[in-house]
Enzyme design. Structure first.
Site, PDB file in Angstrom:
ATOM      1  CB  CYS A 190      45.129  38.545  31.106  1.00 11.81           C
ATOM      2  SG  CYS A 190      44.219  39.942  30.431  1.00 11.81           S
ATOM      3  CG  HIS A 191      42.333  40.635  36.525  1.00 11.86           C
ATOM      4  ND1 HIS A 191      42.650  41.665  37.405  1.00 11.86           N
ATOM      5  CD2 HIS A 191      41.182  40.088  37.000  1.00 11.86           C
ATOM      6  CE1 HIS A 191      41.727  41.722  38.363  1.00 11.86           C
ATOM      7  NE2 HIS A 191      40.822  40.781  38.139  1.00 11.86           N
TER       8      HIS A 191
END
Length: 296
Positions: free
Chosen positions: A254-255
């Protein structure tokens, strides 16, 4: 018969108490706060809200029961008190729960099961556990995820034998339907992941999952990742084992590595054998390994 299950909200305060050690509380994070899911591993209420992020009284990741559960034949039950202890394994469990002082009902249910009635059908009708609408299906569990009395009985039970045990919630009749080796979840550092990405066979041997939203992926991405946006969990979660292979090494990104960690933990409950969470997410990969990747 074993029943398939859906994403269900948790409303019962009894559930959070029973789950004192059942599944770690997991929060799904994004650029803004997301709705949360609760594990189906035990005591679930039963209002189905398809294709949406569902709310819980505490912050948890919702478990979708493994599709393989619906393929188990309904076994004939026998009764036991349980004796042996479990090793490093996971077990597939269904149960029903009655009140502590309702011994007459408990004995009647034992008698009916001994005569061939299915515990899941009786759970729907008589269990006071919110999992009753799922036929009492708790899904795959491993040690450390259940209250001690329930865990001892479940992991000491032979397959398909109905075990009676008592916890602070009342009397349980439980049945272990299958067992398997416990899955693993590891953090992988960006530089180690980068080395793997240089291997031309890596993308064939592993599967890569990006749980960020489409607008994030459009700003920065890595090759080979399939995108499963977390906010669209309702559209892909129930069928995840038909979309990616639980037996292959699975890498989740993810981020910043938080949302992916929660999804990675959820994948464990779905039967995925080896899962790797990209530590620090694509942001760490961009700052530590490949500065050509935009940061946001």
């Amino acid at each position: 018969m074993l029943r398939g299950s859906h994403l269900l909200p948790i409303t019962s305060p009894t559930l959070s108490s029973f789950k004192q050690s059942l599944f770690p509380t997991l929060t799904l994070l994004s650029s803004r706060r997301l709705s949360t899911f609760a594990s189906l591993q035990t005591f679930l209420p039963n209002t189905h809200k398809p294709n949406s992020l569902l709310h819980l009284h505490s912050r948890s990741l919702k478990r979708v029961p493994p599709p393989m559960a619906s393929r188990f034949p309904c076994p004939k039950a026998s009764f036991s008190g349980g004796s042996s202890s479990g090793g490093e394994r996971e077990i597939l469990v269904q149960h029903l729960l009655v009140k502590e002082d309702d011994l007459k009902l408990l004995l009647e249910l034992q008698r009916r099961i001994s005569q061939g009635e299915d515990i899941s059908d009786l759970a729907v009708e008589y269990s006071i556990c919110p999992s009753k609408k799922e036929g009492g299906m708790l899904g795959w569990v491993r040690k450390g995820q259940m209250v001690p009395e329930f865990e001892e009985a479940a992991f000491g039970s032979p397959l398909n034998r109905v075990i009676r045990c008592k916890t602070k919630f009342g009397w349980h009749l439980l049945q272990v339907l299958s067992e398997r080796e416990e899955s693993s979840l590891q953090e992988i550092q960006p530089d180690d992941f980068h080395i793997k990405m240089q291997d031309p066979n890596f993308l064939e041997e592993a599967q890569l999952i990006d749980v960020r939203e489409p607008e994030e992926v459009s700003q920065a991405s890595l090759p080979g990742f399939q995108v499963f946006p977390l906010r669209q969990f309702g559209s892909w979660g129930p069928d995840i084992t038909s979309k990616i292979d639980p037996q292959k090494d699975t890498y989740v990104m993810c981020h910043h590595g938080m949302r992916s960690l929660q999804v990675a933990k959820w994948l464990q409950t779905q039967g995925f054998r080896r899962i790797f969470n990209l530590s620090g997410g694509i942001h760490a990969y961009a700052t530590k390994v490949d500065p050509s990747i935009p940061t946001y």
